[in-house]
Design an enzyme around this catalytic site. Structure first.
Site: not given
Length: 295
Positions: A133, A200
């Site tokens: 990000k 994940e």
């Protein structure tokens, strides 16, 4: 990651954006023969990052500009400290001022915030890492700043490692008709021994099926502190445990104390405040030679 080539490309693009046809103000108001000395001053305390970038911004406008860095990347400073001194043609120094400040302020802001996170978990074995990000085009700059603050880097790009998130697994299992374990084992079989595999999970019951596929890292996404502690106990050293989601300066200590190995923090780059630094310029008149960089 922060190579001279990357620095030069970004700095020159930023200068082209800021002065596409030159600096009209300086060209009209500042004599061509004027030289200036400028001091990069800290208006607040922090951790420095971006010395090479600031220097490159100055040199890109005029190769005769000299920059003396008074602190190194990763060093702490206090309000009022002189971080760098610049000497050269006044027009060129003024043209480079905004670009140099924009970049070093943002990088130092990231380094300072990262250092706060690192300090809060220093009594544990957890690493603070960044995420993807980042500001488009500035990833190498921002990742370098994280390291300046004592943090670590996650994968640099989508090309660096396999990181299967919930959407990947949903498509993979639906298309293959295989269980999560078997689908991941099929992926594992295609990877070289040097390629890292991270998966994940967002529920405790997903941990064992994922571990059965011999993954390298398991990310526990948006787990509560109690769930993180339970997850770490279940993994029991069979993979690196990464915590992600709901991480901030208030929660990071308790997350680290669950025993996770890595804590990824998107806020290091996507929500950071640029540090307050200023460039104080003194025009020295008309000199044939800027001489030594002044104190």
């Amino acid at each position: 990651m922060l190579t001279p080539q990357i620095i030069d490309t970004v700095v020159r693009a930023a200068l082209l954006e800021d002065a596409p046809w030159g600096d009209l103000t300086s060209e009209l108001l500042i004599p061509e023969t004027a030289y200036a000395t400028a001091r990069l001053i800290a208006r607040e305390p922090g951790v420095f990052s971006g010395g090479a970038v600031f220097t490159a911004a100055m040199t890109a406008t005029d190769e005769t500009i000299r920059t003396e860095l008074r602190v190194r990347d990763g060093e702490r400073f206090e309000a009022g400290d002189v971080l760098a001194v610049v000497a050269g043609p006044a027009r060129s120094v003024l043209q480079a001022e905004r670009v140099g400040l924009n970049l070093v302020q943002r990088m130092s802001g990231i380094a300072t915030l990262t250092a706060q996170y690192v300090g809060l978990v220093s009594h544990t074995g957890a690493r603070i890492v960044d995420t993807r990000k980042t500001t488009p085009g500035l990833r190498a700059f921002e990742r370098h700043a994280v390291r300046s603050g004592g943090g670590h880097n996650h994968r640099f790009s989508l090309s660096d490692a396999v990181m299967a998130k919930d959407n990947h697994l949903a498509v993979l299992t639906a298309q293959s008709g295989l269980s999560v374990t078997d689908a991941l084992l099929a992926v594992r079989a295609q990877l070289s021994h040097t390629t890292h595999l991270e998966v994940e999970v967002d529920r405790i019951d997903q941990i064992e099926p994922v571990l059965a596929a011999r993954v390298d890292t398991i990310m526990l996404d948006n787990f509560t502190v109690d769930q993180l502690r339970e997850g770490v106990a279940l993994v029991a050293g069979r993979a690196i445990v990464e915590a992600s989601g709901n991480v901030n300066l208030t929660t990071v200590r308790s997350i680290a104390e669950t025993g996770v190995d890595v804590i990824s923090v998107g806020a290091l780059t996507h929500s950071v405040r640029s540090l307050d630094l200023g460039l104080d310029v003194d025009v020295d008149g008309t000199r044939a030679d800027a001489g030594a960089v002044a104190p």
